[in-house]
Write an enzyme that holds these catalytic residues in place. Structure first.
Site, PDB file in Angstrom:
ATOM      1  N   ARG A 111       3.577  60.116  62.710  1.00 36.02           N
ATOM      2  CA  ARG A 111       3.083  60.673  61.611  1.00 36.02           C
ATOM      3  C   ARG A 111       1.431  60.245  62.001  1.00 36.02           C
ATOM      4  O   ARG A 111       1.247  58.987  62.174  1.00 36.02           O
ATOM      5  CB  ARG A 111       3.177  60.281  60.123  1.00 36.02           C
ATOM      6  CG  ARG A 111       2.136  60.752  59.214  1.00 36.02           C
ATOM      7  CD  ARG A 111       2.509  60.588  57.815  1.00 36.02           C
ATOM      8  NE  ARG A 111       3.562  61.482  57.507  1.00 36.02           N
ATOM      9  CZ  ARG A 111       3.750  61.857  56.176  1.00 36.02           C
ATOM     10  NH1 ARG A 111       3.163  61.156  55.109  1.00 36.02           N
ATOM     11  NH2 ARG A 111       4.866  62.646  55.670  1.00 36.02           N
ATOM     12  N   HIS A 139       3.867  70.394  59.500  1.00 39.17           N
ATOM     13  CA  HIS A 139       4.815  69.105  58.816  1.00 39.17           C
ATOM     14  C   HIS A 139       6.305  69.936  58.921  1.00 39.17           C
ATOM     15  O   HIS A 139       6.636  70.223  57.999  1.00 39.17           O
ATOM     16  CB  HIS A 139       4.461  69.122  57.451  1.00 39.17           C
ATOM     17  CG  HIS A 139       5.082  67.711  56.587  1.00 39.17           C
ATOM     18  ND1 HIS A 139       5.717  66.860  57.516  1.00 39.17           N
ATOM     19  CD2 HIS A 139       4.984  67.521  55.447  1.00 39.17           C
ATOM     20  CE1 HIS A 139       6.343  65.954  56.461  1.00 39.17           C
ATOM     21  NE2 HIS A 139       5.726  66.389  55.403  1.00 39.17           N
ATOM     22  N   GLN A 142       9.206  68.674  56.803  1.00 39.02           N
ATOM     23  CA  GLN A 142       9.156  69.278  55.325  1.00 39.02           C
ATOM     24  C   GLN A 142       9.670  70.761  55.353  1.00 39.02           C
ATOM     25  O   GLN A 142      10.503  71.033  54.197  1.00 39.02           O
ATOM     26  CB  GLN A 142       7.880  69.398  54.984  1.00 39.02           C
ATOM     27  CG  GLN A 142       7.655  69.555  53.393  1.00 39.02           C
ATOM     28  CD  GLN A 142       8.241  68.680  52.592  1.00 39.02           C
ATOM     29  OE1 GLN A 142       8.134  67.621  52.661  1.00 39.02           O
ATOM     30  NE2 GLN A 142       9.074  69.322  51.578  1.00 39.02           N
ATOM     31  N   CYS A 273       5.934  69.925  48.208  1.00 41.59           N
ATOM     32  CA  CYS A 273       6.370  69.029  49.281  1.00 41.59           C
ATOM     33  C   CYS A 273       6.227  67.316  48.446  1.00 41.59           C
ATOM     34  O   CYS A 273       6.765  66.695  48.876  1.00 41.59           O
ATOM     35  CB  CYS A 273       5.500  69.129  50.056  1.00 41.59           C
ATOM     36  SG  CYS A 273       3.617  68.792  50.339  1.00 41.59           S
ATOM     37  N   ARG A 301      14.965  65.990  51.937  1.00 47.59           N
ATOM     38  CA  ARG A 301      14.283  65.321  53.087  1.00 47.59           C
ATOM     39  C   ARG A 301      15.291  64.518  53.942  1.00 47.59           C
ATOM     40  O   ARG A 301      15.289  64.459  55.165  1.00 47.59           O
ATOM     41  CB  ARG A 301      13.163  64.762  52.743  1.00 47.59           C
ATOM     42  CG  ARG A 301      11.740  65.474  52.020  1.00 47.59           C
ATOM     43  CD  ARG A 301      11.401  66.594  53.281  1.00 47.59           C
ATOM     44  NE  ARG A 301      11.040  65.928  54.409  1.00 47.59           N
ATOM     45  CZ  ARG A 301      10.053  64.949  54.927  1.00 47.59           C
ATOM     46  NH1 ARG A 301       8.857  64.893  54.062  1.00 47.59           N
ATOM     47  NH2 ARG A 301       9.800  64.603  55.913  1.00 47.59           N
TER      48      ARG A 301
HETATM   49  N1   CP Z   1       6.358  65.303  51.569  1.00 51.26           N
HETATM   50  C1   CP Z   1       6.085  64.172  52.187  1.00 51.26           C
HETATM   51  O1   CP Z   1       6.065  64.315  53.389  1.00 51.26           O
HETATM   52  O2   CP Z   1       6.003  63.171  51.388  1.00 51.26           O
HETATM   53  P1   CP Z   1       5.324  61.647  52.099  1.00 51.26           P
HETATM   54  O3   CP Z   1       4.166  61.908  52.414  1.00 51.26           O
HETATM   55  O4   CP Z   1       5.772  60.780  50.844  1.00 51.26           O
HETATM   56  O5   CP Z   1       6.077  61.398  53.262  1.00 51.26           O
HETATM   57  N1  NVA Z   2      -0.787  68.462  53.175  1.00 53.69           N
HETATM   58  C1  NVA Z   2      -0.711  67.209  52.733  1.00 53.69           C
HETATM   59  C2  NVA Z   2       1.165  66.918  52.900  1.00 53.69           C
HETATM   60  C3  NVA Z   2       1.441  65.653  52.444  1.00 53.69           C
HETATM   61  C4  NVA Z   2       3.127  65.560  52.553  1.00 53.69           C
HETATM   62  C5  NVA Z   2      -1.327  66.048  53.632  1.00 53.69           C
HETATM   63  O1  NVA Z   2      -1.225  66.457  54.917  1.00 53.69           O
HETATM   64  O2  NVA Z   2      -1.796  65.010  53.048  1.00 53.69           O
END
Ligand code: CP
Ligand code: NVA
Length: 315
Positions: A111, A139, A142, A273, A301
């Protein structure tokens, strides 16, 4: 960038899956979900035996980190968690991090900010299975959980319509890619200047099946009218916190509240999400209401992450 050598080894984008891969993945995830109660008796309980995966996160996470850690363990593998300032900082190049890691571990769940950083790490290695656990642009993990959640609800996604309301961001991009591959027409409603990148539209034209389309709107009511599901995400993604006040002003008409949801179809379901900023992009009444499937998405997930690991690690 030519990412051809990554095929079948890495999941950096929904575009790394063909529609058949995606359907296979969802079927496998549904099986793994059903079989979770079997514990060590499950057919996949040793799928990652003797396998280490590095978890490399330089943004916060609850769902993604927790579910990959549980998934790796339930598949019989183990993980290491080098600190982000060491593995993803300025100490050494990401390519050298990847070349070192692949001497010890078989996979990396990453990430970070720029999508290109994940691609660089994957391209520098020849064996490492690399998974995009969220970048500024995409993502994809997701989107897998979102599609499983809708498949559970509807049986098949083909011919359905879903409106994504808010920011044309990483979550919207990956959802639009996956859903249109499965035959869902996706409406994306954003303020001017926040639409999905043009490349997403071009990619969807290539991958969409069963007549599915991507249609962009600046009027949330028009986007939501008659749809089967409404999806939203935070207006300010991680890394853009400096823009929050301005975004809250611009995005206010795009809040998913009961009045907006009333324009959707009678059996509409609501997706997010998470994490949610309640009172901004969504009201309590909607996220806690009968249409909401947000915790099914969160649960899924785990099952979709497990299915992805099984697919990337099977010979
Ligand atoms: N939806 C999602 O990716 O959540 P987190 O940021 O908590 O991993
Ligand atoms: N769009 C958000 C998603 C978090 C899971 C971000 O990137 O912060």
């Amino acid at each position: 960038m030519n990412t051809g050598t990554l095929a079948g080894r890495c999941f950096l984008s929904v575009l790394d899956f063909s529609p058949d891969d995606l359907e296979h993945h969802l079927a496998l995830a549904a099986t793994l979900k059903r079989d979770r109660r079997l514990g060590r008796e499950a057919a996949t309980s040793a799928a990652l035996q003797g396998t280490y995966v590095a978890i490399l996160f330089e943004k916060p996470s609850l769902r993604t980190r927790s579910t990959f850690e549980i998934a790796i363990r339930e598949l019989g593998g183990d993980f290491i968690d080098p600190s982000a300032d060491v593995a993803l900082g300025t100490r050494e190049s990401l390519a050298d991090v990847g070349r070192s890691l692949e001497r010890w571990v078989e996979g990396a769940v990453v990430r970070t900010y720029d999508q290109a950083r994940i691609v660089d790490l994957a391209m520098a290695t020849s064996e490492l299975r690399v998974i995009n656990a969220l970048s500024n642009d995409e993502h994809p993990c997701q989107a897998l959980a979102d599609c499983l959640t809708l498949q559970e609800r509807w049986g098949t996604l083909r011919g359905r319509r879903v409106a994504f309301v808010g920011d044309g961001n990483n979550v919207a991009t990956s959802f639009a890619q996956a859903a249109t591959m499965l035959g869902v027409t996706v409406h994306v409603a954003t303020p001017e200047g926040f639409a999905l990148p043009a490349q997403v539209g071009a990619d969807v034209e290539r991958i969409a099946r069963h007549g599915a389309e991507l249609v962009q709107f600046t009027d949330p009511v028009a986007a939501v009218r008659g749809v089967d599901a409404v999806y939203t995400d935070v207006w300010t993604s991680m890394g853009r916190e400096g823009e929050q006040a301005e975004r809250n002003r611009l995005f206010a008409p795009f809040q998913v509240n009961e009045a907006l949801l009333a324009h959707a179809g009678a059996d509409v379901c609501f997706l997010h999400c998470l994490p949610a900023h309640r009172g901004e992009e969504v009201t309590d009444a909607v996220i806690d209401g009968p249409a909401s499937v947000v915790f099914d998405q969160a649960e899924n997930r785990l099952h979709t992450g497990k299915a992805l690991l099984v697919m990337l690690f099977e010979d």
